[in-house]
Design a protein around this motif. Structure first.
Motif, PDB file in Angstrom:
ATOM      1  N   PRO A   7      20.183 -18.774  22.526  1.00  0.00           N
ATOM      2  CA  PRO A   7      20.177 -17.313  22.675  1.00  0.00           C
ATOM      3  C   PRO A   7      21.493 -16.754  22.144  1.00  0.00           C
ATOM      4  CG  PRO A   7      20.122 -18.482  24.796  1.00  0.00           C
ATOM      5  CD  PRO A   7      20.452 -19.475  23.764  1.00  0.00           C
TER       6      PRO A   7
ATOM      7  N   THR B 197      -0.147 -16.272  12.864  1.00  0.00           N
ATOM      8  CA  THR B 197       1.092 -15.495  12.801  1.00  0.00           C
ATOM      9  C   THR B 197       1.244 -14.993  11.364  1.00  0.00           C
ATOM     10  OG1 THR B 197       2.453 -17.383  12.182  1.00  0.00           O
ATOM     11  CG2 THR B 197       2.186 -16.969  14.543  1.00  0.00           C
TER      12      THR B 197
ATOM     13  N   ASP C 157       9.011 -19.977  16.207  1.00  0.00           N
ATOM     14  CA  ASP C 157       9.887 -18.827  16.423  1.00  0.00           C
ATOM     15  C   ASP C 157       9.138 -17.565  15.990  1.00  0.00           C
ATOM     16  OD1 ASP C 157      11.865 -16.968  16.539  1.00  0.00           O
ATOM     17  OD2 ASP C 157      13.355 -18.158  15.452  1.00  0.00           O
TER      18      ASP C 157
ATOM     19  N   PRO D 139       5.756 -12.911  13.793  1.00  0.00           N
ATOM     20  CA  PRO D 139       4.999 -12.493  14.981  1.00  0.00           C
ATOM     21  C   PRO D 139       3.514 -12.851  14.899  1.00  0.00           C
ATOM     22  CG  PRO D 139       5.502 -10.609  13.602  1.00  0.00           C
ATOM     23  CD  PRO D 139       6.184 -11.775  12.968  1.00  0.00           C
TER      24      PRO D 139
ATOM     25  N   LYS E 218      17.200 -22.212  16.672  1.00  0.00           N
ATOM     26  CA  LYS E 218      16.173 -21.277  17.172  1.00  0.00           C
ATOM     27  C   LYS E 218      16.198 -21.156  18.697  1.00  0.00           C
ATOM     28  CE  LYS E 218      12.915 -22.318  13.468  1.00  0.00           C
ATOM     29  NZ  LYS E 218      11.772 -23.205  13.183  1.00  0.00           N
TER      30      LYS E 218
ATOM     31  N   SER F 132      21.482 -13.164  20.953  1.00  0.00           N
ATOM     32  CA  SER F 132      21.402 -11.706  20.798  1.00  0.00           C
ATOM     33  C   SER F 132      21.755 -10.939  22.069  1.00  0.00           C
ATOM     34  CB  SER F 132      19.997 -11.316  20.337  1.00  0.00           C
ATOM     35  OG  SER F 132      19.044 -11.765  21.282  1.00  0.00           O
TER      36      SER F 132
ATOM     37  N   ARG G  12      10.209 -14.469  16.223  1.00  0.00           N
ATOM     38  CA  ARG G  12      11.034 -13.298  15.930  1.00  0.00           C
ATOM     39  C   ARG G  12      10.697 -12.704  14.562  1.00  0.00           C
ATOM     40  NH1 ARG G  12      16.751 -15.552  17.928  1.00  0.00           N
ATOM     41  NH2 ARG G  12      15.631 -17.426  17.318  1.00  0.00           N
ATOM     42  N   ASP G  13      10.693 -13.600  13.535  1.00  0.00           N
ATOM     43  CA  ASP G  13      10.362 -13.114  12.191  1.00  0.00           C
ATOM     44  C   ASP G  13       8.933 -13.462  11.814  1.00  0.00           C
ATOM     45  OD1 ASP G  13      12.993 -12.258  11.906  1.00  0.00           O
ATOM     46  OD2 ASP G  13      13.620 -14.312  11.424  1.00  0.00           O
TER      47      ASP G  13
ATOM     48  N   GLN H 127       7.942 -18.796  20.935  1.00  0.00           N
ATOM     49  CA  GLN H 127       9.096 -18.098  21.520  1.00  0.00           C
ATOM     50  C   GLN H 127       9.435 -16.850  20.714  1.00  0.00           C
ATOM     51  OE1 GLN H 127      13.118 -20.230  22.162  1.00  0.00           O
ATOM     52  NE2 GLN H 127      13.364 -19.164  20.218  1.00  0.00           N
ATOM     53  N   ARG H 128       9.576 -15.718  21.430  1.00  0.00           N
ATOM     54  CA  ARG H 128      10.032 -14.507  20.750  1.00  0.00           C
ATOM     55  C   ARG H 128      11.542 -14.345  20.934  1.00  0.00           C
ATOM     56  NH1 ARG H 128       6.871  -8.991  21.962  1.00  0.00           N
ATOM     57  NH2 ARG H 128       8.021  -9.111  23.920  1.00  0.00           N
ATOM     58  N   THR H 129      12.003 -14.456  22.171  1.00  0.00           N
ATOM     59  CA  THR H 129      13.444 -14.375  22.432  1.00  0.00           C
ATOM     60  C   THR H 129      13.850 -15.618  23.218  1.00  0.00           C
ATOM     61  OG1 THR H 129      13.108 -12.002  22.757  1.00  0.00           O
ATOM     62  CG2 THR H 129      15.270 -12.875  23.342  1.00  0.00           C
TER      63      THR H 129
END
Ligand code: N01
Length: 534
Positions: free
Chosen positions: A319, A364, A348, A353, A316, A321, A350-351, A207-209
């Motif tokens: 949502p 990642t 996750d 990638p 995580k 943001s 997000r941090d 999951q990115r967002t």
């Protein structure tokens, strides 16, 4: 027929929901009509999106053609929210019943459509070597049909299998007992992960967002409701036209600011229990008032904690943001609880990638995940992807997306200046992805029919919106979207001009009902805003 140029009054590209109805309608009206569809079967996105767990996110009773009583009553949905195989069977049932296949070439992709101003015709070529001339070109290619292809470094090295939800194989994929990664957590990724988690050896949900996810509360279809609706399906369609989303949902309860915090919570619980998209329109001010939106967003976040045991995973998945409703709300059938299973992990991104795909899995920044199968659920080249693929060009060699690169410009979300006789069903600046595609396609095809009818009465060979009309419509759409929270959040519905950063919300944001009223007002009795020429 290779080598010959076939002549048609109307050519329809795509045989999904819009294309099937367009082929039927134009044939019924006596036009010579022909359709082209790249896939070997009808169904459009419902043909290609055959991934595990694929299911409609609005109720089947409304997710149906409503222009013909017999057609409507001749089909019984088995579930409140039908799954992809059943929807595909339904679209085949409709195609057979309306006999649209006689005017349709399957496994035939349009490779170019060039407007010729001397003949006032499009010259259309296909990948099977056909050349066709048509006075009118109706693009029923959809907004979310051309996939965003994975471009991760190293994908070519991967020794396992990989798939895209948006172009899932028509033959079964065996992932039981295997290590699987699902990349992307929009509607497709959430649905696929929920199903794959049932049998995978291990599932990594990447999951990115995080999205806001609310329950569908799926169940067997209600025969009493079907019986009630089918006796007056045309009325039901009119009722759907008079709603903000093109289907009947519990109406909003009014402004959130007019209720106490306790009352708001109680209302939200009732809507949560009802299920589906209705949470999105609980309060009339939740799309514009950030404080009211916060109440709804926080309510949905609190539901994550109620369904998932591990607090770190909960954090995580929440949502935070962006406000609820500014990206597509995801409707699920058991997504959050999969994270309580031992065979499911949330990654996750997000941090952390993805750096590359390796021969054995996904690397990642912080870790490496060994997998046998990768499922990409990355979304679509929204709105313009399929149009670009068909390579429609005007007399100056432009594609619609070239003209829209600075800012989206259409008249009524259906036609564009400089593109005569070209209709883009469910296009940008129409309710498009915010509406029920069955009702919107029905409405749009009927509107195209009226415009063509008016042109023929006026003995015109060419119809095109004026620049003025297009500008007026564009300004109107932007004004409607201006106060909306959703304009400010990046996602596939927002176009950001790469030259000056200006933002445009692509769908018409005023609701289906208001759109229908606006179209009537803009057109008047004399189809104003269009130039009809011989
Ligand atoms: O696509 P999406 P979708 N690296 O664009 C992620 C309809 N639909 O196919 O959010 C890592 O919503 C991306 O991450 P982020 C419905 O209208 C309906 O799921 O950009 N991740 C996101 O999580 C829906 O809105 C149904 O940070 C990457 C995901 O991929 C629309 O189709 C079912 C990435 C894409 O989500 C699209 O939904 C399915 C990268 N490079 C679809 N690139 C029904 O229920 C993208 N992502 C009827």
């Amino acid at each position: 027929m290779n080598g010959q140029v076939e002549e048609y009054s109307v050519v329809v590209v795509g045989a999904g929901m819009g294309g099937i109805y367009a082929l039927h309608r134009f044939a019924e009206l006596g036009h010579s009509v022909h359709g082209f569809e790249g896939a070997p079967g009808v169904g459009g996105v419902w043909y290609h999106n055959a991934y595990p767990g694929a299911r409609v996110d609005l109720e089947s009773d409304s997710y149906s053609y409503m222009f013909d009583e017999e057609l409507y009553t001749g089909w019984d949905w088995s579930e409140r929210y039908a799954a992809q195989p059943e929807i595909l069977r339904y679209l085949n049932y409709v195609a057979d019943r309306l006999d649209v296949r006689r005017n349709l070439s399957l496994s035939t992709r349009v490779t170019s459509a060039q407007w010729n101003p001397e003949e006032n015709r499009y010259l259309i070529k296909t990948d099977t070597g056909r050349t066709v001339r048509a006075r009118y070109l109706v693009m029923a290619t959809g907004n979310l049909s051309r996939p965003k292809d994975p471009d991760f470094k190293g994908l070519g090295d991967f020794e396992g299998e990989w798939y895209q939800t948006s172009h899932w194989p028509q033959t079964p994929v065996d992932y039981a007992g295997k290590r699987v990664a699902v990349i992307g957590t929009g509607s497709s990724g959430v649905q696929a992960a929920t199903e794959i988690a049932k049998t995978a050896g291990h599932l990594y949900v990447m999951q990115r967002t995080p999205h806001y996810v609310v329950p569908a509360h799926n169940r067997p279809a209600d025969p009493v409701k079907k019986e009630r609706l089918s006796r007056k399906v045309l009325e039901f369609r009119d009722e759907s036209y008079a709603t903000p989303v093109g289907y009947v949902l519990p109406p909003p309860v009014g402004r959130g600011v007019d209720y106490s915090p306790e009352q708001r919570l109680q209302i939200l619980e009732t809507r949560w229990a009802f299920g589906g998209q209705c949470l999105l329109s609980t309060f009339t001010d939740q799309g514009t008032n950030i404080e009211i939106n916060d109440v709804v967003s926080q309510f949905v976040r609190s539901k994550v904690a109620q369904q998932v045991d591990d607090p770190q995973t909960v954090a995580k998945l929440m949502p935070t943001s962006y406000p609820l409703g500014t990206r597509r709300l995801v409707i699920d059938t058991g997504y959050y609880p999969i994270f309580n299973q031992d065979n499911v992990s949330l990654v996750d991104m997000r941090d952390n990638p993805i750096e590359r795909i390796t021969a054995t899995g996904i690397k990642t920044r912080e870790a490496e995940y060994e997998v046998d199968v990768i499922v990409f659920a990355l979304g679509f080249e929204a709105f313009t992807g399929a149009l670009d693929q068909a390579n429609v060009r005007n007399e100056h060699g432009q594609q619609p997306s070239d003209r829209w690169a600075y800012k989206p410009q259409t008249y009524l979300g259906l036609m564009s200046n400089a593109f005569p006789n070209l209709f883009t069903l469910t296009g940008i600046q129409s309710p498009s992805v915010l509406a029920n595609f069955f009702t919107l396609n029905n409405y749009h095809v009927d509107l195209v029919d009226k415009i063509i009818g008016y042109a023929e009465e006026a003995r015109a060979e060419r119809v095109e919106p004026t620049l003025d009309a297009e500008k007026k419509w564009g300004d109107h759409c932007n004004e409607i979207a201006e106060p909306m929270l959703r304009r400010a959040v990046d996602n596939y519905m927002v176009h950001v001009n790469r030259y000056d950063g200006s933002r445009f919300f692509l769908p018409y944001a005023g609701g289906f009902d208001r759109y229908v009223a606006d179209v009537d007002e803009y057109l008047g009795e004399k189809y104003e805003g269009f130039e009809f020429t011989s």
